[in-house]
Design a protein around this motif. Structure first.
Motif, short mmCIF file in Angstrom:
data_model
loop_
_atom_site.label_atom_id
_atom_site.label_comp_id
_atom_site.label_asym_id
_atom_site.label_seq_id
_atom_site.Cartn_x
_atom_site.Cartn_y
_atom_site.Cartn_z
N PHE A 167 -4.94 -11.99 -3.90
CA PHE A 167 -5.95 -12.14 -4.72
C PHE A 167 -6.56 -13.72 -5.17
O PHE A 167 -7.57 -14.06 -4.52
CB PHE A 167 -6.28 -11.29 -5.45
N THR A 210 -3.69 -9.52 -14.06
CA THR A 210 -5.17 -9.09 -13.26
C THR A 210 -6.07 -8.73 -14.67
O THR A 210 -6.78 -8.74 -15.12
CB THR A 210 -5.03 -7.83 -12.34
N VAL A 212 -0.57 -8.10 -6.03
CA VAL A 212 -2.17 -7.57 -5.68
C VAL A 212 -2.52 -8.37 -6.14
O VAL A 212 -3.57 -9.14 -5.88
CB VAL A 212 -3.10 -6.46 -6.39
N ALA A 264 -5.22 -2.05 -6.06
CA ALA A 264 -6.05 -2.55 -5.77
C ALA A 264 -7.55 -1.82 -4.93
O ALA A 264 -9.00 -2.76 -5.37
CB ALA A 264 -6.02 -3.14 -4.26
N TYR A 298 -10.01 -7.24 -3.27
CA TYR A 298 -8.62 -7.13 -3.70
C TYR A 298 -8.12 -6.27 -2.35
O TYR A 298 -9.21 -5.42 -1.35
CB TYR A 298 -8.48 -6.37 -4.49
#
Length: 286
Positions: free
Chosen positions: A178, A149, A174, A73, A165
């Motif tokens: 988000f 991600t 994470v 992050a 983040y």
């Protein structure tokens, strides 16, 4: 200049590294290098940093070297800030072992101007060992609740609006956190089946017992999985998900007891992470 080519000009790539396989990392960089003007590598204190620096120089990448492992992050935030400082509007996030096809950036960037509420454009993810993972939209594209991600393009104004983040998460959840916070303030996360990213799932070992399959992790990783199974839903007031987090942690312990080695260390890490997750206070959002 077409809208698509203009969109690509607004896109840069951020690659996060931690003790990467160097040939895989080079394939990653070489694949995306012709597609973007800027590549930012953020390294989380790798043992092979010298080789990473050599690749960064060879492919004309900017590199940020952390003096400790700050987690995914924090590294993503560092990469995003680096692009923001140079007036880029979107970041393509890549893990160290991902590999983009030649039309990857042009395909994803064609969605940038379709709707100002689109915050993330994500591809199909194909794991090298396990095939398609995560969502797969029906049709050209569709809205999804979350996306991986790696391979996703994120609008920097949206990233900035929600405070980036959450660095407390360090590694696991994470992306869930988000995406949830983006959707909470009205943004959309979309995924398209027009392009596929080749990817490898972390450091997990895939274990099969009869017809059951599960991932086996290190004690270090289990700490963050167990902790964030509690912290992520708690901070977002997702109380049903929090109950599910308790169940997931119990399932982790049962799998370790039945199938894995190093049981004591792994279970100790899960229990410690579980307790810390309960005690953690949520990041204050902007």
């Amino acid at each position: 200049m077409t809208d698509a080519s203009t969109a690509v000009k607004k896109l840069f790539a951020g690659i996060i590294t931690f003790n990467p396989d160097i040939p895989l990392l080079e394939r990653n960089i070489a694949a995306v290098r012709p597609q973007v003007e800027l590549i930012v590598i953020v390294d989380n204190h790798s043992e092979n940093i010298g080789q990473i620096k050599t690749l960064a120089g060879k492919y004309h990448c900017e590199i940020i070297c952390n003096n400790q492992n700050k987690g995914i992050a924090a590294a993503l935030n560092q990469a995003t800030r680096a692009g923001e400082a140079q007036d880029y509007e979107w970041m393509l996030s890549l893990d160290q072992d991902s590999e983009c096809p030649g039309d990857f950036c042009s395909t994803l960037s064609s969605f940038f101007t379709r709707d100002p509420h689109i915050a993330i454009v994500a591809p199909i993810i194909r794991d090298r060992k396990n095939g398609i993972i995560g969502h797969r939209p029906i049709g050209e594209y569709g809205e999804v609740r979350t996306c991986i991600t790696s391979g996703s393009c994120t609008r920097l104004t949206a990233w900035n609006e929600i405070g980036g983040y959450d660095e407390k998460l360090f590694i696991d959840s994470v992306d869930f956190d988000f995406c949830y916070r983006l959707r909470k303030v009205g943004y959309k996360v979309i995924q398209t089946d027009s392009v596929v990213l080749e990817h490898s799932i972390g450091e997990a070992k895939r274990t099969k017992f009869f017809n059951l399959r599960f991932q086996e992790h290190s004690a270090f990783r289990y700490y963050y999985i167990a902790r964030n199974n509690i912290y992520y839903p708690k901070k977002n007031h997702l109380y049903i998900h929090m109950i599910r987090g308790y169940i997931r942690n119990l399932k982790l312990i049962s799998n370790i007891l039945l199938f894995e080695k190093d049981k004591k260390a792994k279970i100790k890490s899960i229990l410690r992470g579980w307790i810390v997750g309960i005690a953690m206070r949520a990041k204050k959002e902007q």
